[in-house]
Motif scaffolding. Structure first.
Motif, short mmCIF file in Angstrom:
data_model
loop_
_atom_site.label_atom_id
_atom_site.label_comp_id
_atom_site.label_asym_id
_atom_site.label_seq_id
_atom_site.Cartn_x
_atom_site.Cartn_y
_atom_site.Cartn_z
N GLY A 182 37.20 35.05 -14.18
CA GLY A 182 36.61 35.46 -15.43
C GLY A 182 35.57 36.57 -15.07
O GLY A 182 35.75 37.31 -14.11
N ALA A 183 34.45 36.24 -15.92
CA ALA A 183 33.36 37.18 -15.65
C ALA A 183 32.39 36.87 -14.25
O ALA A 183 31.73 35.77 -14.26
N VAL A 184 32.57 37.58 -13.24
CA VAL A 184 31.92 37.52 -11.82
C VAL A 184 30.91 38.73 -12.04
O VAL A 184 31.52 39.76 -12.01
N GLU A 185 29.72 38.13 -11.48
CA GLU A 185 28.80 39.34 -11.44
C GLU A 185 28.90 40.08 -9.86
O GLU A 185 28.28 39.48 -8.98
N THR A 186 29.69 41.09 -9.90
CA THR A 186 29.86 41.90 -8.51
C THR A 186 29.54 43.27 -8.89
O THR A 186 29.07 43.91 -9.87
N GLU A 187 30.30 44.06 -8.05
CA GLU A 187 30.18 45.57 -8.36
C GLU A 187 31.16 45.96 -9.31
O GLU A 187 31.21 47.22 -9.74
N PHE A 188 31.88 44.98 -9.75
CA PHE A 188 33.00 45.19 -10.89
C PHE A 188 32.63 46.15 -11.86
O PHE A 188 33.25 47.14 -12.16
N SER A 189 31.72 45.79 -12.68
CA SER A 189 31.38 46.36 -13.82
C SER A 189 30.63 47.72 -13.50
O SER A 189 30.74 48.92 -14.43
N LEU A 190 30.04 47.84 -12.32
CA LEU A 190 29.44 49.06 -12.04
C LEU A 190 30.35 50.17 -11.45
O LEU A 190 30.25 51.30 -12.20
N VAL A 191 31.44 49.68 -10.99
CA VAL A 191 32.66 50.79 -10.85
C VAL A 191 33.27 51.16 -12.07
O VAL A 191 33.47 52.14 -12.30
N ARG A 192 33.51 49.94 -13.11
CA ARG A 192 34.43 50.31 -14.13
C ARG A 192 33.46 51.26 -14.96
O ARG A 192 34.19 52.16 -15.56
N PHE A 193 32.02 51.07 -15.01
CA PHE A 193 31.28 52.38 -15.89
C PHE A 193 30.85 53.44 -15.01
O PHE A 193 30.07 53.83 -15.43
#
Length: 250
Positions: A182-193
């Motif tokens: 589920g919601a994992v704090e990684t670079e995931f959202s930085l890349v997505r946005f």
């Protein structure tokens, strides 16, 4: 003799955390990624614990995948564990407004990249009649959400491919596991946005998100299960998360 694991996307996040926990368990590492400096750093840190070698390639490049994994010396081709972790999310837009380049990046990385790597490694496992493949899916592969249909579709494909692998490979002594975080704090959202730090930070505000180490711990559990046990599918949510887009924030 210690086991050998090949991990894609090993430079950061879940991939790096998996490399670290594997090294702590004495599993030798083939670390794969696009960013040489980061990959070299991970290798330098972990080489004091286990044998480590690195391969620089983008999973979306079929030729590079085949050439780089094929270039491994014979002693490194005795792969026991494949962790298909490399992947990405790009943008959040409706289907009529989404960027087709973003769609290509997600489908090429999350689906085709996994297939390219698996196609090269599976014959090595079949030759030995043993092994374990761990594919990193997502809660998004189980629950579709608005403005993320293509990402969700790419991760749903990972789930289907994983099931297909299990149907084809179990008879050959090869285990296959799907891990859906589920919601994992990684670079995931930085890349997505696309580098928008303020927007990325908001994704994890108001609750305690999963950490990459939590997912790595589940991967280690799966690959260390007794021969009589196959961990087929694990969904891991943050404590405050009850569905893909339902998070109870303070």
């Amino acid at each position: 003799m210690s086991r050998i694991a090949l991990i894609t996307g090993a430079t950061s996040g879940i991939g790096r955390a998996t490399a670290e926990i594997f090294a702590g368990s004495g599993i030798d590492l083939i670390l794969c990624g696009r960013r040489k400096e980061k990959l070299d750093e991970v290798a330098r840190v972990l080489s004091s614990q286990v044998r480590v070698t690195t391969l620089i390639f983008d999973v979306r490049d079929k030729g590079a995948v085949t050439a780089m994994i094929g270039s491994l010396p014979d002693e490194w081709k005795n792969i026991d564990i494949l962790v298909n972790n490399a992947g990405n999310a790009h943008g959040m837009g409706s289907l009529d407004e989404g960027e087709t380049d973003d769609w290509d990046a997600m489908i090429d990385g999350n689906v085709k990249g996994l297939l390219y790597v698996s196609k090269v490694v599976i014959p090595l496992l079949l030759e030995r009649g043993t092994g374990h493949i761990v594919n990193i899916s997502s809660i998004a592969g189980k629950q579709t959400y608005a403005n993320g249909a293509v990402y969700c579709a790419s991760k749903a494909a990972v789930e289907v491919i994983t099931e297909g692998m299990r149907l084809e490979l179990t008879q050959h002594g090869i285990k296959v596991t799907n891990i859906a975080p589920g919601a994992v704090e990684t670079e995931f959202s930085l890349v997505r946005f696309k580098g928008d730090e303020s927007r990325a930070e908001k994704v994890y505000q108001g609750f305690d998100p999963l950490q990459a180490a939590d997912i790595a711990d589940a991967i280690l559990y799966a690959v260390n299960a007794p021969d009589r046990v196959t961990i087929a599918d694990i969904t891991i949510l943050a404590g405050a998360q009850s569905a893909a887009t339902v998070i109870h924030r303070k």
